[in-house]
Design a protein around this motif. Structure first.
Motif, PDB file in Angstrom:
ATOM      1  N   ALA A   1      17.666 -20.913 -11.850  1.00 14.90           N
ATOM      2  CA  ALA A   1      17.949 -20.595 -10.447  1.00 14.90           C
ATOM      3  C   ALA A   1      18.950 -19.453 -10.308  1.00 14.90           C
ATOM      4  CB  ALA A   1      18.476 -21.838  -9.733  1.00 14.90           C
ATOM      5  N   ALA A   2      19.778 -19.266 -11.334  1.00 15.17           N
ATOM      6  CA  ALA A   2      20.823 -18.242 -11.271  1.00 15.17           C
ATOM      7  C   ALA A   2      20.375 -16.881 -11.772  1.00 15.17           C
ATOM      8  CB  ALA A   2      22.039 -18.699 -12.089  1.00 15.17           C
ATOM      9  N   THR A   3      19.397 -16.842 -12.688  1.00 14.39           N
ATOM     10  CA  THR A   3      19.133 -15.584 -13.388  1.00 14.39           C
ATOM     11  C   THR A   3      17.691 -15.108 -13.373  1.00 14.39           C
ATOM     12  OG1 THR A   3      18.707 -16.650 -15.534  1.00 14.39           O
ATOM     13  CG2 THR A   3      21.016 -16.131 -14.998  1.00 14.39           C
ATOM     14  N   GLN A   4      16.744 -15.957 -12.968  1.00 14.20           N
ATOM     15  CA  GLN A   4      15.338 -15.565 -13.069  1.00 14.20           C
ATOM     16  C   GLN A   4      14.811 -15.021 -11.736  1.00 14.20           C
ATOM     17  OE1 GLN A   4      13.951 -16.133 -16.542  1.00 14.20           O
ATOM     18  NE2 GLN A   4      16.180 -15.997 -16.426  1.00 14.20           N
ATOM     19  N   ASP A   5      13.628 -14.445 -11.787  1.00 10.99           N
ATOM     20  CA  ASP A   5      13.009 -13.863 -10.600  1.00 10.99           C
ATOM     21  C   ASP A   5      12.408 -14.981  -9.745  1.00 10.99           C
ATOM     22  OD1 ASP A   5      11.845 -12.261  -8.715  1.00 10.99           O
ATOM     23  OD2 ASP A   5      10.252 -11.509 -10.023  1.00 10.99           O
ATOM     24  N   VAL A   6      13.205 -15.497  -8.828  1.00  7.16           N
ATOM     25  CA  VAL A   6      12.784 -16.605  -7.971  1.00  7.16           C
ATOM     26  C   VAL A   6      13.079 -16.246  -6.513  1.00  7.16           C
ATOM     27  CG1 VAL A   6      13.176 -18.331  -9.777  1.00  7.16           C
ATOM     28  CG2 VAL A   6      15.018 -17.791  -8.149  1.00  7.16           C
ATOM     29  N   PRO A   7      12.395 -16.882  -5.567  1.00 13.97           N
ATOM     30  CA  PRO A   7      12.637 -16.596  -4.153  1.00 13.97           C
ATOM     31  C   PRO A   7      13.882 -17.301  -3.635  1.00 13.97           C
ATOM     32  CG  PRO A   7      10.947 -18.266  -4.374  1.00 13.97           C
ATOM     33  CD  PRO A   7      11.276 -17.818  -5.769  1.00 13.97           C
ATOM     34  N   GLY A   8      14.342 -16.896  -2.469  1.00 11.00           N
ATOM     35  CA  GLY A   8      15.435 -17.582  -1.812  1.00 11.00           C
ATOM     36  C   GLY A   8      15.077 -19.026  -1.498  1.00 11.00           C
TER      37      GLY A   8
END
Length: 290
Positions: A236-243
């Protein structure tokens, strides 16, 4: 890191704050981040334990005192902050403890797990350049909603119900924070994570001897390590994820590799998220600063 679903980027030049980083998930999160070059601030209530934890971490660390059960401590921590903050990891928490009150008079689990982090986030947000990650729990599913007429459990207190409500509050907070960030076109993301069933010091503190023994035995049998439990936070802190992304273990028994996690309808209730935000602003005397 052996898990193939999380590849940490180079974090050199970035600063991260991890609350509750002296043990368990927080310590492992700090270890991962420092190992990739981040300067990690261990925000802990007991700085002696924080110093001991920092000595276990390879990389640049700093220990600062933060007591989430005392809003004056939260304010002091934020007031001393200087410079950019790449990552704010709202990790610290207490679980299923006997009924108690914070220094400011809030039910302790709601006060520490939600209100303390709510205040800290608002007070530091002008410094944040990357993400705010808040650690919730799969046990948010044990409750149907936030009792806005009695958020401090003046009646009907049970340790696990109070814990579940505080973890639901974490998810509603993330949802509303992300909405507000998008409203002002901020590049900052608000995300959340849960560790699944991880073997940490949280378990077995209800002060009910039989229940605590059973929890400790269950934790030894099925609990995954704190290092594996920290992987959803790292994702959740470092990968390409949405808000408003919610990371968690994808295994059948709240274990395994991290990925998108299921959450209840109550955790997606935008009206409840706004009501909780308003209640939390009034309780903490802090507001969205952007």
């Amino acid at each position: 890191m052996s898990d193939t679903t999380v590849h940490l980027p180079d974090l050199s030049g970035r600063t991260a704050v991890v609350t509750g980083a002296n043990s368990g998930l927080g310590l492992e999160t700090a270890r991962f981040l420092a190992g990739r070059g981040a300067r990690v601030v261990l925000a802990v209530r007991d700085t002696t334990k924080g110093d001991a934890a920092a000595r276990e971490i390879q990389g640049e660390t700093e220990v600062r005192r933060l007591d989430l059960a005392d809003l004056s401590s939260v304010r002091a921590f934020a007031a001393d902050w200087r410079g950019d903050l790449g990552l704010l990891i709202n990790n610290a928490g207490i679980m299923a403890v006997p009924k108690a009150r914070t220094k400011d008079g809030f039910e302790s689990q709601f006060g520490v797990n939600h209100l303390g982090h709510f205040a800290l986030t608002n007070l530091l947000l002008k410094h944040v350049t990357g993400r705010v990650v808040t650690v919730s729990s799969g046990l948010h599913a044990f409750v149907r909603g936030i009792p806005f007429d009695d958020p401090d459990f003046t009646r009907g207190y049970t340790p696990y119900r109070a814990y579940g409500r505080s973890k639901l509050a974490n998810l509603l907070f993330t949802l509303e924070l992300q909405r507000r960030l998008e409203e002002v076109d901020s590049p900052v993301l608000a995300t959340a994570a849960h560790p699944g069933y991880a073997a940490t010091e949280l378990h077995g503190r209800t002060e009910r001897p039989l229940q605590d023994r059973l929890m400790r035995v269950l934790t030894r049998i099925v609990g995954q390590s704190a290092a594996v439990g920290a992987l959803p936070t790292i994702q959740a802190a470092t990968q390409d994820v949405p808000g408003a992304y919610f990371a968690g273990p994808t295994g059948l028994f709240f274990n395994g590799a991290p990925g998108p996690s299921w959450r209840t309808r109550a955790a997606l209730d935008t009206d409840a998220a706004r009501r909780l935000w308003d209640l939390s602003e009034e309780a903490t005397g802090t507001a969205f600063p952007l």
